[in-house]
Design a protein around this motif. Sequence first.
Motif, PDB file in Angstrom:
ATOM      1  N   UNK A   1     -15.640  -0.613  20.805  1.00  0.00           N
ATOM      2  CA  UNK A   1     -14.308  -0.064  21.056  1.00  0.00           C
ATOM      3  C   UNK A   1     -13.448  -1.125  21.726  1.00  0.00           C
ATOM      4  N   UNK A   2     -12.144  -1.035  21.553  1.00  0.00           N
ATOM      5  CA  UNK A   2     -11.228  -1.983  22.192  1.00  0.00           C
ATOM      6  C   UNK A   2     -11.196  -1.805  23.707  1.00  0.00           C
TER       7      UNK A   2
ATOM      8  N   UNK B   1     -20.031   1.173  16.206  1.00  0.00           N
ATOM      9  CA  UNK B   1     -18.695   0.593  16.060  1.00  0.00           C
ATOM     10  C   UNK B   1     -17.706   1.745  16.002  1.00  0.00           C
ATOM     11  N   UNK B   2     -16.435   1.403  15.919  1.00  0.00           N
ATOM     12  CA  UNK B   2     -15.424   2.462  15.904  1.00  0.00           C
ATOM     13  C   UNK B   2     -14.313   2.115  14.932  1.00  0.00           C
ATOM     14  N   UNK B   3     -13.583   3.138  14.602  1.00  0.00           N
ATOM     15  CA  UNK B   3     -12.368   2.999  13.818  1.00  0.00           C
ATOM     16  C   UNK B   3     -11.329   3.869  14.503  1.00  0.00           C
ATOM     17  N   UNK B   4     -10.365   3.230  15.151  1.00  0.00           N
ATOM     18  CA  UNK B   4      -9.323   3.952  15.881  1.00  0.00           C
ATOM     19  C   UNK B   4      -8.011   3.771  15.126  1.00  0.00           C
TER      20      UNK B   4
ATOM     21  N   UNK C   1     -13.077   7.431  14.957  1.00  0.00           N
ATOM     22  CA  UNK C   1     -14.389   7.527  14.334  1.00  0.00           C
ATOM     23  C   UNK C   1     -15.380   6.714  15.156  1.00  0.00           C
ATOM     24  N   UNK C   2     -16.466   7.365  15.548  1.00  0.00           N
ATOM     25  CA  UNK C   2     -17.586   6.678  16.180  1.00  0.00           C
ATOM     26  C   UNK C   2     -18.664   6.557  15.114  1.00  0.00           C
TER      27      UNK C   2
ATOM     28  N   UNK D   1     -24.523   7.722  11.165  1.00  0.00           N
ATOM     29  CA  UNK D   1     -23.864   8.968  11.565  1.00  0.00           C
ATOM     30  C   UNK D   1     -22.456   8.621  12.044  1.00  0.00           C
ATOM     31  N   UNK D   2     -21.483   9.328  11.502  1.00  0.00           N
ATOM     32  CA  UNK D   2     -20.089   9.121  11.880  1.00  0.00           C
ATOM     33  C   UNK D   2     -19.544  10.399  12.494  1.00  0.00           C
TER      34      UNK D   2
END
Length: 191
Positions: free
Chosen positions: A54-55, A90-93, A138-139, A155-156
């Motif tokens: 994450x940022x 990882x993440x998607x923000x 998204x985690x 797993x998301x």
Amino acid sequence: MHPFIRKILLSFGLFILFSSCSSIEIFKEKIEIKPYKEYGSFVILNREVGFKGFNDDLIDALVSDGLYQLFIDQGLVYERDNPDLIIRYSSNEDLREREVMNNMYPMWGWRVWDPFFFDPRFNNNRGMYSTKNYELMQLIVDFIDTKNDKMLMQITAVSEIHNPKDKKRKVRKSVEKVAETYITHIQSFKR
């Protein structure tokens, strides 16, 4: 207070509480192999190599510490040198906005007498719609089998974030749901 009225008020309060909470959706993907054993040790790759998922440092630490604690509580051992399972996250923000219709006239009062005149859908008002900003978070957690060097599963957890306090709470809940999904997946193959 009468017990019947108390039950109605309690039911209404619970309805409001649960309807105000937005959900976290879980997706189980990329299953390359079935679990052939119960995994006894794990390592969180992000901790070992210093990769931030994450940022925000605080949110990243919440995820790392949450995964660590939940798997320790399940009886797994944290082992850096020769683990059975590698966990990587990882993440998607993604910042987004949604169009919201502003109802300028309530469903009572004047509308009873002339519903077409006061109905905002039939008026050409410019102030009918506004935009609302939110973040789609998204985690993404990968579980890798070290013996076969294949993906056990990915797993998301997907949720909408509306403010910073909401983000911390949703991250904690997402980590818990990811761990629950992993445990359920492993236990389904034990039978």
